[in-house]
Enzyme design. Structure first.
Site, PDB file in Angstrom:
ATOM      1  N   HIS A 120       0.829  -1.202   0.000  1.00 23.90           N
ATOM      2  CA  HIS A 120       0.000   0.000   0.000  1.00 23.90           C
ATOM      3  C   HIS A 120       0.870   1.261   0.000  1.00 23.90           C
ATOM      4  CE1 HIS A 120      -3.988  -1.956   0.875  1.00 23.90           C
ATOM      5  NE2 HIS A 120      -3.127  -2.964   1.046  1.00 23.90           N
ATOM      6  N   ASP A 160      -5.468   5.973   2.139  1.00 25.57           N
ATOM      7  CA  ASP A 160      -5.801   4.669   1.589  1.00 25.57           C
ATOM      8  C   ASP A 160      -7.291   4.408   1.811  1.00 25.57           C
ATOM      9  OD1 ASP A 160      -6.122   1.784   1.251  1.00 25.57           O
ATOM     10  OD2 ASP A 160      -3.943   1.738   1.195  1.00 25.57           O
TER      11      ASP A 160
END
Ligand code: UDX
Length: 455
Positions: A18, A110
């Site tokens: 990520h 995110d």
């Protein structure tokens, strides 16, 4: 304030798969005149190898209240406290910047941390979730969130298709959906991406228009604030190197000191199989042995990333016995490997970064998905983009050494080799086109920056 760069907070979910795309996206923003603060979590910052990221990107660390704990444990057992602690510390950090005369104007976070939008609203700034996974995967989680994907009902045994997806089998779904009883917390984290996303100012997706055209058209018809900004590959691999893009990234793993590049330099063009399963997936003992013997028995050279935590699963003497044709390393900057002319095939777990990196660098794949979104990515690699072949699992749930050899040879030497290479080469061109000046993703990033600055 006059002359100061607009300041953006960027908060990747604390995991390698990520952090990488969000960091690369940040570099694109910094190269357009924004000041970026990337936020990390204390427990991760300790093991992070911070390489300078360019003059306009800084790193700030906040605590999630579990400074000594493993991230997976925190998420599984203490998600509520993680959210409360991180939210509060994000607010404190933003207020610190306000006091020092550098107030942030937006937060890019995110998508699996939707609570960040509440933080943005509390601070009175803009908020944009960044979806690290493929849009096909997002669409499937969205349908599940909406209650339109009912396992055991319409999907029980048959193939199915959802709006803008190809015909699929249940095994092509992100594995957390069929395995929902095994990983309920992870599944809820994935589907909660959609709990408030429609209230966000933009939706940033790590893909490009031509790669996922059908599903993107469907998404854009419902959520016009969606922007494709991928593939998030450092500019040096795609186009002219950007000023702020001189360094590889933020690694949670120590890159091996093995002379990987020198070793690859000694190999002929397209003669090496590169094998890696990303930063999280674990290949169990007996499967690891089959994989090892498959690599050993194939006719090809191999470079295999086996993380230090997995090394004990290697058959004894494997490294010494294969040293003529193989190199095993614990971690190495993957893009350097994939862009090396000696690499002819990528044996991959199909994490979204690995997938889009291989597509962007024109490397055909042997797919061996492990879990989460990887099962869906594998479906697209093989059946939609036609750049790879899939290993078959036998009735005991094992991928045998013979099967590994067959699939490697299929990509490296078989009848389909040239076609797979041609297809991969075409996707490479399209990825480059998307990020080139005026390309679809480049234009979207440009628009995002001007909308941010004008808002
Ligand atoms: C996780 C999930 O598993 C993945 O499915 C999801 O899409 C993103 O989060 P991970 O399993 O680590 O990620 O896989 P992947 O998405 O492929 O990311 C791994 C990253 O680490 C890639 O950017 C790759 O370039 C990098 N890498 C991997 C290295 O730099 N060196 C290595 O030796 C191995």
């Amino acid at each position: 304030m006059a002359g100061k760069k607009p300041h953006i907070l960027v908060f990747p979910f604390p995991a390698q798969g990520h952090i990488n795309p969000v960091l690369q996206f940040s570099k694109r923003l910094a190269s357009r005149g924004l000041r970026i603060t990337i936020i990390t979590i204390t427990s991760l910052a300790k093991s992070m190898h911070l390489q300078p990221c360019g003059a306009s990107i800084e790193i700030e660390t906040i605590s999630d209240g579990f400074d000594e704990a493993e991230m997976t444990y925190v998420i599984q057992a203490h998600l509520g406290r993680f959210v409360a602690n991180v939210s509060q510390n994000l607010v404190n950090l933003a207020r610190k910047f306000v006091s020092s005369g550098d107030p942030p104007i937006a937060i890019v976070y995110d998508a699996i941390m939707p609570f960040c939008l509440d933080v943005a609203r509390k601070l009175g700034i803009k908020g944009a979730p960044f979806f690290t996974q493929a849009c096909a995967v997002s669409a499937l989680y969205y349908h599940y969130y909406e209650g339109n994907l009912k396992i055991g009902d319409r999907l029980g045994t048959t193939s199915f298709s959802m709006p803008a997806t190809p015909v699929m089998q249940i095994g092509d779904l992100p594995s957390l959906i069929p395995d929902r009883d095994l990983y309920p917390v992870f599944l809820s984290q994935m589907v909660n991406q959609f709990s408030n996303f429609q209230k966000a100012d933009w939706l940033l997706v790590n893909t490009f228009d031509k790669l996922e055209e059908q599903v993107l058209n469907w998404m854009a018809s419902q959520w016009p604030m969606i922007k494709t900004v991928g593939p998030t590959i450092p500019s040096v691999y795609l186009d002219k190197q950007l000023e702020d893009d001189k360094y590889y990234g933020l690694n949670l793993f120590h890159p091996s000191t093995e002379a990987c590049m020198k070793w690859l330099d000694t190999k002929e063009k397209s003669s090496v199989v590169y094998a890696s399963f990303g930063s999280i997936a674990t290949v169990g003992g007996s499967q690891m042995e089959e994989l090892a013997m498959g690599l050993k028995n194939s006719n090809e050279n191999f470079l295999w990333v086996v993380r230090a935590s997995e090394e004990s699963n290697l058959p004894s003497n494997f490294v010494a016995e294969t040293s003529e044709k193989g190199l095993v390393v614990n971690w190495y900057p993957q893009l350097q490997v994939l862009s090396h002319q000696a690499v002819g095939c990528f044996l991959t777990h199909c994490g979204w970064n690995s997938t889009s990196e291989a597509m962007s660098l024109g490397v055909p794949m042997v797919v061996m998905p492990q879990w989460t979104d990887q099962t869906t990515n594998a479906k697209y690699i093989v059946d939609v983009w036609d750049v790879g072949v899939r290993v078959n699992v036998n009735d005991k749930g094992i991928i045998t050494r013979e099967e590994v050899v067959l699939r490697i040879e299929e990509v490296m030497e078989g009848e389909r080799r040239d076609e797979l290479r041609r297809n991969a080469g075409r996707w490479k061109e399209l990825a480059k086109e998307a990020m080139d000046k005026g390309g679809s993703s480049d234009k979207n990033i440009e628009e995002f920056v001007s909308e941010l600055v004008c808002s």
